[in-house]
Write a protein that holds these residues in place. Structure first.
Motif, short mmCIF file in Angstrom:
data_model
loop_
_atom_site.label_atom_id
_atom_site.label_comp_id
_atom_site.label_asym_id
_atom_site.label_seq_id
_atom_site.Cartn_x
_atom_site.Cartn_y
_atom_site.Cartn_z
N TYR A 64 1.49 -1.27 104.73
CA TYR A 64 0.63 -1.05 105.89
C TYR A 64 -0.49 -2.09 105.90
O TYR A 64 -1.13 -2.35 104.88
N ALA B 16 -3.38 -1.76 107.17
CA ALA B 16 -4.65 -1.08 106.89
C ALA B 16 -4.94 -0.99 105.40
O ALA B 16 -6.10 -0.86 105.00
N ASP B 17 -3.92 -1.06 104.57
CA ASP B 17 -4.11 -0.95 103.11
C ASP B 17 -4.60 -2.25 102.49
O ASP B 17 -4.93 -2.28 101.31
N ALA C 22 3.65 5.94 109.78
CA ALA C 22 2.31 6.42 109.47
C ALA C 22 2.04 7.78 110.12
O ALA C 22 1.40 8.64 109.51
N CYS C 23 2.56 7.97 111.33
CA CYS C 23 2.38 9.28 111.98
C CYS C 23 3.15 10.37 111.25
O CYS C 23 2.66 11.49 111.12
N ASN D 79 -1.13 9.93 108.79
CA ASN D 79 -2.16 9.00 108.37
C ASN D 79 -2.64 8.22 109.60
O ASN D 79 -2.07 7.20 109.97
N ALA D 80 -3.71 8.73 110.21
CA ALA D 80 -4.21 8.15 111.46
C ALA D 80 -4.69 6.72 111.29
O ALA D 80 -4.44 5.87 112.15
N LYS D 81 -5.37 6.41 110.20
CA LYS D 81 -5.88 5.06 109.99
C LYS D 81 -4.73 4.05 109.98
O LYS D 81 -4.79 3.03 110.67
N ARG D 82 -3.71 4.33 109.21
CA ARG D 82 -2.56 3.42 109.16
C ARG D 82 -1.89 3.32 110.53
O ARG D 82 -1.51 2.23 110.97
N ILE E 52 -3.14 3.76 113.54
CA ILE E 52 -3.96 3.01 114.50
C ILE E 52 -3.89 1.52 114.19
O ILE E 52 -3.72 0.70 115.10
N PHE E 53 -4.01 1.14 112.93
CA PHE E 53 -3.92 -0.27 112.56
C PHE E 53 -2.58 -0.86 112.98
O PHE E 53 -2.50 -1.98 113.48
N GLU E 54 -1.50 -0.12 112.78
CA GLU E 54 -0.17 -0.63 113.12
C GLU E 54 0.04 -0.69 114.63
O GLU E 54 0.73 -1.60 115.12
#
Length: 182
Positions: free
Chosen positions: A101, A103-104, A141-142, A146-149, A151-153
């Protein structure tokens, strides 16, 4: 390009089938999954199960006679000149499994980079082309909630679409869809 297979989790068998289709039905395939094409794994945490190593060895045998340009490193792919190699089909697998991801903070290769690389090679052929870009990580991610991941994707997909709109011209049809509204 359609790769028929009833179980999407049988990556090793799909990799083997993909090699049979490269050149015949696909000019370029870029993404992850190098562990299914090579009997060496960059990720020490990857453990083979069942007879997957045997399938990978069969895949390797097919690759030894494959008339394609094969890349495991992005830098090598970017330096590739299709004019020198008679426009061979291209296989680029840049991660052992799926992409990490964004975001990571572990991934520098972006979806837009892959799309740009594919468009560059397809344009070099001087013919109309069909390009399919899959952004699977928002969905994954969904599923992980994992909302952060996610959204980033989605932002990665948005950046890719912006690049495609800007660089492909007004006579290009771009379709965007989801598998279940993620």
């Amino acid at each position: 390009f359609l790769l028929e297979h009833s179980n999407r989790d049988q990556h090793e068998i799909i990799a083997e089938k993909l090699l049979d289709q490269l050149g015949a039905r696909a000019d370029i395939v870029l993404g992850g999954g190098s562990k299914w094409f090579f009997d060496r794994v960059k990720d020490p945490e990857v453990i083979y199960k069942g007879d997957e190593r045997t399938v990978v060895q069969r895949t390797q045998k097919k690759m030894s006679s494959l008339a394609a340009a094969v890349f495991e490193e992005w830098e090598s792919f970017r330096a590739y000149d299709p004019q020198k190699d008679d426009s061979k089909p291209v296989l680029g697998v840049f991660f052992p499994d799926r992409f990490s991801y964004y975001a990571d903070g572990k991934r520098t290769l972006r979806l837009v980079d892959l799309a740009e690389g594919a468009v560059s090679l397809l344009r070099a052929k001087g013919k109309p082309f069909f390009l399919m870009v899959e952004a699977a990580l928002p969905d994954k991610a969904c599923h992980e909630n994992n909302a952060k991941r996610a959204i980033f994707e989605v932002l990665e997909l948005d950046a890719t679409l912006a690049w495609l709109r800007e660089n492909l011209g007004s006579n290009t049809l771009i379709l965007v869809t989801t598998d279940h509204n993620t």
